[in-house]
Design an enzyme around this catalytic site. Structure first.
Site, PDB file in Angstrom:
ATOM      1  N   GLN A 134       0.763  -1.152   0.112  1.00 54.19           N
ATOM      2  CA  GLN A 134      -0.154   0.044   0.141  1.00 54.19           C
ATOM      3  C   GLN A 134       0.841   1.202   0.068  1.00 54.19           C
ATOM      4  O   GLN A 134       1.476   1.568   0.950  1.00 54.19           O
ATOM      5  CB  GLN A 134      -1.009  -0.004   1.078  1.00 54.19           C
ATOM      6  CG  GLN A 134      -1.766   1.253   1.367  1.00 54.19           C
ATOM      7  CD  GLN A 134      -2.549   1.738   0.119  1.00 54.19           C
ATOM      8  OE1 GLN A 134      -3.037   0.733  -0.469  1.00 54.19           O
ATOM      9  NE2 GLN A 134      -2.665   3.011   0.066  1.00 54.19           N
ATOM     10  N   CYS A 135       0.891   1.821  -1.107  1.00 55.68           N
ATOM     11  CA  CYS A 135       1.889   2.776  -1.170  1.00 55.68           C
ATOM     12  C   CYS A 135       1.434   4.194  -0.925  1.00 55.68           C
ATOM     13  O   CYS A 135       1.979   5.224  -0.740  1.00 55.68           O
ATOM     14  CB  CYS A 135       2.800   2.999  -2.632  1.00 55.68           C
ATOM     15  SG  CYS A 135       3.973   1.785  -2.896  1.00 55.68           S
ATOM     16  N   GLU A 271      -6.810   2.077  -5.986  1.00 56.18           N
ATOM     17  CA  GLU A 271      -7.033   2.270  -7.383  1.00 56.18           C
ATOM     18  C   GLU A 271      -5.632   1.836  -8.014  1.00 56.18           C
ATOM     19  O   GLU A 271      -5.346   2.422  -9.003  1.00 56.18           O
ATOM     20  CB  GLU A 271      -7.491   3.373  -7.760  1.00 56.18           C
ATOM     21  CG  GLU A 271      -6.536   4.644  -7.351  1.00 56.18           C
ATOM     22  CD  GLU A 271      -6.475   5.101  -5.896  1.00 56.18           C
ATOM     23  OE1 GLU A 271      -7.388   4.367  -5.042  1.00 56.18           O
ATOM     24  OE2 GLU A 271      -6.174   6.551  -5.674  1.00 56.18           O
ATOM     25  N   HIS A 295     -15.823   2.991  -7.444  1.00 59.29           N
ATOM     26  CA  HIS A 295     -15.039   4.230  -7.056  1.00 59.29           C
ATOM     27  C   HIS A 295     -13.689   4.069  -7.640  1.00 59.29           C
ATOM     28  O   HIS A 295     -12.924   4.937  -8.069  1.00 59.29           O
ATOM     29  CB  HIS A 295     -14.867   4.203  -5.570  1.00 59.29           C
ATOM     30  CG  HIS A 295     -14.207   5.186  -4.842  1.00 59.29           C
ATOM     31  ND1 HIS A 295     -14.630   6.748  -4.440  1.00 59.29           N
ATOM     32  CD2 HIS A 295     -12.840   5.241  -4.799  1.00 59.29           C
ATOM     33  CE1 HIS A 295     -13.570   7.257  -3.984  1.00 59.29           C
ATOM     34  NE2 HIS A 295     -12.552   6.543  -4.155  1.00 59.29           N
ATOM     35  N   GLU A 296     -13.126   2.758  -7.384  1.00 59.46           N
ATOM     36  CA  GLU A 296     -11.867   2.642  -7.852  1.00 59.46           C
ATOM     37  C   GLU A 296     -11.789   2.520  -9.344  1.00 59.46           C
ATOM     38  O   GLU A 296     -10.822   2.985  -9.967  1.00 59.46           O
ATOM     39  CB  GLU A 296     -11.459   1.097  -7.431  1.00 59.46           C
ATOM     40  CG  GLU A 296     -11.541   0.966  -5.844  1.00 59.46           C
ATOM     41  CD  GLU A 296     -10.984   2.060  -4.946  1.00 59.46           C
ATOM     42  OE1 GLU A 296     -11.205   2.342  -3.882  1.00 59.46           O
ATOM     43  OE2 GLU A 296     -10.158   2.803  -5.412  1.00 59.46           O
ATOM     44  N   HIS A 299     -11.226   6.142 -10.579  1.00 61.61           N
ATOM     45  CA  HIS A 299      -9.941   6.509 -10.215  1.00 61.61           C
ATOM     46  C   HIS A 299      -9.199   6.111 -11.769  1.00 61.61           C
ATOM     47  O   HIS A 299      -7.890   6.934 -11.803  1.00 61.61           O
ATOM     48  CB  HIS A 299      -9.144   5.810  -9.294  1.00 61.61           C
ATOM     49  CG  HIS A 299      -9.463   6.588  -8.009  1.00 61.61           C
ATOM     50  ND1 HIS A 299      -9.106   7.671  -7.565  1.00 61.61           N
ATOM     51  CD2 HIS A 299      -9.730   5.882  -6.456  1.00 61.61           C
ATOM     52  CE1 HIS A 299      -9.289   8.123  -6.429  1.00 61.61           C
ATOM     53  NE2 HIS A 299      -9.834   7.130  -5.604  1.00 61.61           N
ATOM     54  N   GLU A 318      -9.914  12.616  -5.249  1.00 57.87           N
ATOM     55  CA  GLU A 318     -11.152  12.101  -4.437  1.00 57.87           C
ATOM     56  C   GLU A 318     -12.433  12.437  -4.605  1.00 57.87           C
ATOM     57  O   GLU A 318     -13.598  11.867  -4.877  1.00 57.87           O
ATOM     58  CB  GLU A 318     -10.949  11.660  -2.890  1.00 57.87           C
ATOM     59  CG  GLU A 318      -9.664  10.901  -2.497  1.00 57.87           C
ATOM     60  CD  GLU A 318      -9.615   9.426  -3.174  1.00 57.87           C
ATOM     61  OE1 GLU A 318      -8.442   8.796  -3.216  1.00 57.87           O
ATOM     62  OE2 GLU A 318     -10.638   9.057  -3.563  1.00 57.87           O
ATOM     63  N   ASP A 376      -0.992  10.606   5.729  1.00 56.86           N
ATOM     64  CA  ASP A 376      -1.852   9.721   6.306  1.00 56.86           C
ATOM     65  C   ASP A 376      -2.715  10.311   7.513  1.00 56.86           C
ATOM     66  O   ASP A 376      -3.476   9.731   7.904  1.00 56.86           O
ATOM     67  CB  ASP A 376      -1.081   8.278   7.001  1.00 56.86           C
ATOM     68  CG  ASP A 376      -0.660   7.461   5.736  1.00 56.86           C
ATOM     69  OD1 ASP A 376       0.181   6.599   5.932  1.00 56.86           O
ATOM     70  OD2 ASP A 376      -1.149   7.748   4.715  1.00 56.86           O
ATOM     71  N   TYR A 384     -13.099  13.488  -0.037  1.00 53.68           N
ATOM     72  CA  TYR A 384     -13.915  12.774  -0.607  1.00 53.68           C
ATOM     73  C   TYR A 384     -15.194  13.447  -0.815  1.00 53.68           C
ATOM     74  O   TYR A 384     -15.698  13.823  -2.028  1.00 53.68           O
ATOM     75  CB  TYR A 384     -14.162  11.458  -0.106  1.00 53.68           C
ATOM     76  CG  TYR A 384     -12.909  10.491  -0.012  1.00 53.68           C
ATOM     77  CD1 TYR A 384     -11.857  10.864   0.760  1.00 53.68           C
ATOM     78  CD2 TYR A 384     -12.667   9.582  -0.936  1.00 53.68           C
ATOM     79  CE1 TYR A 384     -11.019  10.157   0.938  1.00 53.68           C
ATOM     80  CE2 TYR A 384     -11.939   8.804  -0.745  1.00 53.68           C
ATOM     81  CZ  TYR A 384     -10.815   8.977   0.196  1.00 53.68           C
ATOM     82  OH  TYR A 384      -9.611   8.187   0.118  1.00 53.68           O
ATOM     83  N   ARG A 562     -10.136  -2.765   8.208  1.00 52.54           N
ATOM     84  CA  ARG A 562     -10.493  -1.632   7.417  1.00 52.54           C
ATOM     85  C   ARG A 562     -10.684  -0.471   8.421  1.00 52.54           C
ATOM     86  O   ARG A 562     -11.536  -0.443   9.334  1.00 52.54           O
ATOM     87  CB  ARG A 562     -11.811  -1.995   6.549  1.00 52.54           C
ATOM     88  CG  ARG A 562     -12.286  -0.936   5.570  1.00 52.54           C
ATOM     89  CD  ARG A 562     -13.463  -1.358   4.848  1.00 52.54           C
ATOM     90  NE  ARG A 562     -14.109  -0.328   4.013  1.00 52.54           N
ATOM     91  CZ  ARG A 562     -14.806  -0.402   3.184  1.00 52.54           C
ATOM     92  NH1 ARG A 562     -15.513  -1.465   3.414  1.00 52.54           N
ATOM     93  NH2 ARG A 562     -15.349   0.676   2.434  1.00 52.54           N
TER      94      ARG A 562
HETATM   95  C1  LIG Z   1      -6.605  15.997   3.093  1.00 52.38           C
HETATM   96  C2  LIG Z   1      -5.996  14.731   2.907  1.00 52.38           C
HETATM   97  C3  LIG Z   1      -4.559  14.738   2.458  1.00 52.38           C
HETATM   98  C4  LIG Z   1      -3.740  13.756   2.187  1.00 52.38           C
HETATM   99  C5  LIG Z   1      -4.402  12.461   2.430  1.00 52.38           C
HETATM  100  C6  LIG Z   1      -3.748  11.650   1.208  1.00 52.38           C
HETATM  101  C7  LIG Z   1      -3.550  10.326   1.364  1.00 52.38           C
HETATM  102  C8  LIG Z   1      -3.729   9.594   2.780  1.00 52.38           C
HETATM  103  C9  LIG Z   1      -3.198   8.268   2.765  1.00 52.38           C
HETATM  104  O1  LIG Z   1      -3.630   7.620   4.067  1.00 52.38           O
HETATM  105  C10 LIG Z   1      -3.983   7.234   1.595  1.00 52.38           C
HETATM  106  C11 LIG Z   1      -5.199   6.897   1.547  1.00 52.38           C
HETATM  107  C12 LIG Z   1      -5.601   6.031   0.641  1.00 52.38           C
HETATM  108  C13 LIG Z   1      -6.856   5.762   0.432  1.00 52.38           C
HETATM  109  C14 LIG Z   1      -7.131   4.629  -0.331  1.00 52.38           C
HETATM  110  C15 LIG Z   1      -8.646   4.285  -0.406  1.00 52.38           C
HETATM  111  C16 LIG Z   1      -9.790   5.143   0.073  1.00 52.38           C
HETATM  112  O2  LIG Z   1     -10.141   5.606  -0.996  1.00 52.38           O
HETATM  113  C17 LIG Z   1     -10.850   4.281   0.645  1.00 52.38           C
HETATM  114  C18 LIG Z   1     -11.096   4.892   2.067  1.00 52.38           C
HETATM  115  C19 LIG Z   1     -12.470   4.461   2.652  1.00 52.38           C
HETATM  116  C20 LIG Z   1     -12.883   2.986   2.731  1.00 52.38           C
HETATM  117  O3  LIG Z   1     -12.202   2.225   3.474  1.00 52.38           O
HETATM  118  O4  LIG Z   1     -13.760   2.752   1.929  1.00 52.38           O
HETATM  119 ZN    ZN Z   2     -10.544   7.088  -3.618  1.00 49.44          ZN
END
Ligand SMILES: CC/C=C\C/C=C\C[C@@H](O)/C=C/C=C/C=C\[C@@H](O)CCCC(=O)O
Ligand code: ZN
Length: 610
Positions: A134-135, A271, A295-296, A299, A318, A376, A384, A562
């Site tokens: 998970q990058c 994604e 959703h994915e 992306h 998002e 993170d 979103y 999750r």
């Molecule tokens: C304002 C926030 C700024 C930066 C955050 C960017 C990335 C955060 C990092 O933790 C990565 C997130 C990746 C998310 C991947 C999938 C999500 O879209 C799904 C989250 C909700 C779910 O579990 O359904």
């Molecule tokens: Zn997303």
């Protein structure tokens, strides 16, 4: 503060001076040592003629050697470790030439934050170990030396060697596999991602995987236990892909496969190009949670082709994805009333996050300041849902879907394979709607982009699908006698409506325990399997301090990781004074089995780390 790049506050790299044009990884998966070892070959292009080095991001990576591929000349390098959450800065001296290809021999660390290693015992099949990455946002730097900023995009190829019984997949097209020449007990897998990607979209999985075809360009992959259920659950994938192409442009990535991860996967989906990663909590048995796949899929355009330049502009990825995802799902099921129902549910989720979780703080800004901040730590549904709300607001004031949808197509066409920021997006919006400047000037952009709290407007939604949820919620909230309720109340609702009914009750004052027991006697929600409904029912019980919810709450947070579910449940248990120590004890007993992303955030939620 460390000298981070001038353009991305979360990266040391300086692509304005020297930029990565392509990557080739040649790695071996070592399950015994829990490391990936091998080399990264980076093709570089000098931008500034007077520079003599390239700066890359790494974290917990052991660099063994750097050399010029053409001459095999060893290149000097230094690693510095500035204070902060961004890992280390790798600086490599370069030979004098306009473009150069360097080879970095390295290995990852067992504590690589991009990877989770599972022992065979931790998998469903119990026979072979498992590895997945998970990058996003800034963990690629722990997987390979890179310019770990979404401002930079590059194609990649890879060759990955693993034990013969293990299947390896990546966020790329599979271009073949063969026995390892030097060790027949191993297999070498080849990959090619010809579409340029940002560093965070490089992904890898290695495990005892099976696949099933679910469409002309799609397979599902998982351990044997889940693969047939996954094939059923995600049977609408091709229809979702085609709907995305109708709305936007041709799908650019060739293959669209789905990988169902082990339950510890921290997100609903990720994604990764050609191979979306999803949580097994989507396996509801009735396709009711397949909107995450929509959703994915979305992306594939918003985020993967058109990418936020830095994670301060994450809403571009998002917000557009959520807004378009809801167009895709409503074109397949339920039309505009269903889209409005999903938009309304999203608005309520945003309100709950902004007011109750983030307390109208700085991370409720659509474009937050992330200087010195690990993305993170800033993650929430704000980019979103506030991003989606901005697009719905603009669609409404500019003339509705018939006017706004062509803009979305033009947007993904204009910025195809590029990265942009919010100003560039706004400039394009104005350049597209040249005849609506007065309307656009009426938007309070400063508050929308940089204001904390809820957006400066209240949307009006079609409530034809929500009214039944509101009515049932009010009936229960006001009831003193429970004889007029029956299972039919819920049987006639969709999964989304059941979830919304419970979500609305969660916004009320905590219910009396006898009322919750009466609800259980009528609806039998304790046995519900759908993860979204189960989550809301557990949250409702914790809010009411209903002790009989506790075994189900701990069972749920221990069987999957999750963050959308486990973080709110742990936070709610932590706020229940009498239960706090039990929650912390449960966390400490299970944290080693969790993904690092999850355990890191939960420790902060529980006040166990800063
Ligand atoms: C304002 C926030 C700024 C930066 C955050 C960017 C990335 C955060 C990092 O933790 C990565 C997130 C990746 C998310 C991947 C999938 C999500 O879209 C799904 C989250 C909700 C779910 O579990 O359904
Ligand atoms: Zn997303």
């Amino acid at each position: 503060m460390a000298d981070l790049s001038t353009c991305d506050p979360c990266s040391f790299s300086r692509p304005d001076l020297c930029v990565v044009k392509s990557v080739h990884l040649d790695l071996e998966v070592d399950f015994n040592r829990q490391v990936l070892s091998g080399s990264a070959v980076l093709t570089l292009e000098r931008i500034a003629s007077d520079i003599d080095s390239v700066i890359l991001d790494i974290r917990d990576i052991k660099v063994l050697r750097a050399c010029d591929v053409d001459t095999n000349q060893t290149l000097a390098f230094t690693v510095s470790d500035p204070v902060g959450p961004f890992g280390s800065k790798l600086e490599i001296k370069l030979p004098q030439s306009k473009s150069v290809k360097i080879c970095i021999n390295y290995e990852t660390s067992p504590k690589c934050t991009a990877l989770q290693w599972l022992t065979a015992q931790q998998t469903a099949g119990k026979k072979y170990p498992y590895l997945f990455s998970q990058c996003e946002a800034i963990h690629a730097r722990s997987l390979y030396p890179c310019q770990d900023s979404p401002a930079i995009k590059f194609p990649y190829t890879a060759s990955v060697t693993a034990p013969k019984a293990i299947t390896v997949l990546m966020s790329a097209l599979r271009t073949g596999s063969e026995p390892c020449k030097s060790d027949p007990s191993k297999t070498v897998y080849k990959f090619n991602q010809a579409v340029p990607i940002p560093s965070y979209l490089l992904a890898i999985v290695a495990g005892d995987l099976e696949s099933r075809d679910i469409g002309p360009r799609s397979k599902v992959w998982s351990e044997k236990k889940f693969v047939d259920a996954a094939a059923y659950e995600f049977a609408e994938t091709e229809q979702q892909l085609r709907t995305g192409e109708e709305l936007l442009t041709e799908y650019a990535w060739g293959q669209y496969d789905l990988l169902i991860l082990p339950p510890s996967f921290p997100y609903g989906g990720m994604e990764n190009p050609c191979l979306t990663f999803v949580t097994p909590t989507l396996l509801a048995g009735d396709r009711s949670l397949a909107d995450v796949v929509a959703h994915e899929i979305t992306h594939s355009w918003a985020g993967n082709l058109v990418t936020n330049k830095t994670f301060e502009h994450f809403w571009l990825n998002e917000g557009h994805t959520v807004f378009i995802e809801r167009k895709i799902t409503s074109r397949i099921h339920g039309g505009e009333p269903f889209r409005h129902f999903m938009l309304d549910c999203g608005w309520q989720e945003l309100k709950n996050t902004v007011e109750n979780t983030l307390k109208n703080g700085p991370y409720t800004c659509l474009v937050p300041d992330l200087k010195g901040v690990d993305p993170d730590d800033a993650f929430s549904n704000v980019p979103y849902e506030k991003g989606c709300a901005l697009l719905f607001y603009l669609e409404t004031i500019l003339g509705g879907p018939a006017v706004f949808e062509p803009f979305l197509k033009a947007y993904v066409t204009q910025f195809n394979k590029q990265s942009l920021d919010t100003q560039q997006w706004k400039d394009f919006l104005y350049s597209y709607f040249t005849d609506k400047t007065e309307i656009l000037d009426s938007v309070d952009w400063k508050t929308w982009f940089y204001g904390q709290g809820m957006p400066p407007y209240t949307p009006k939604f079609d409530t034809s699908l929500k009214s039944v949820c509101i009515d049932l919620c009010e009936r229960w909230n006001n009831a003193t006698d429970f004889t007029n309720f029956s299972p039919a109340d819920l049987n006639n609702l969709s999964t989304g409506q059941k979830k919304e009914f419970l979500a609305l009750l969660c916004l009320k004052e905590p219910l009396a325990v006898n009322k919750l027991q009466a609800m259980e006697d009528v609806y039998k929600l304790n046995n519900v399997k759908n993860s979204e409904v189960r989550f809301k029912w557990i949250m409702l019980g914790i809010r009411a301090k209903w002790t009989s919810v506790l075994p189900r709450a701990f069972e749920f947070i221990n069987e999957q990781g999750r963050m959308k579910f486990v973080r709110p449940i742990y936070r709610a248990l932590n706020e229940w004074t009498e239960i706090r120590q039990e929650a912390i004890g449960n966390f400490n007993a299970n944290k080693d089995e969790m993904h690092t992303l999850t355990s890191t955030q939960l420790a902060k939620d529980l006040g166990l780390s800063s």
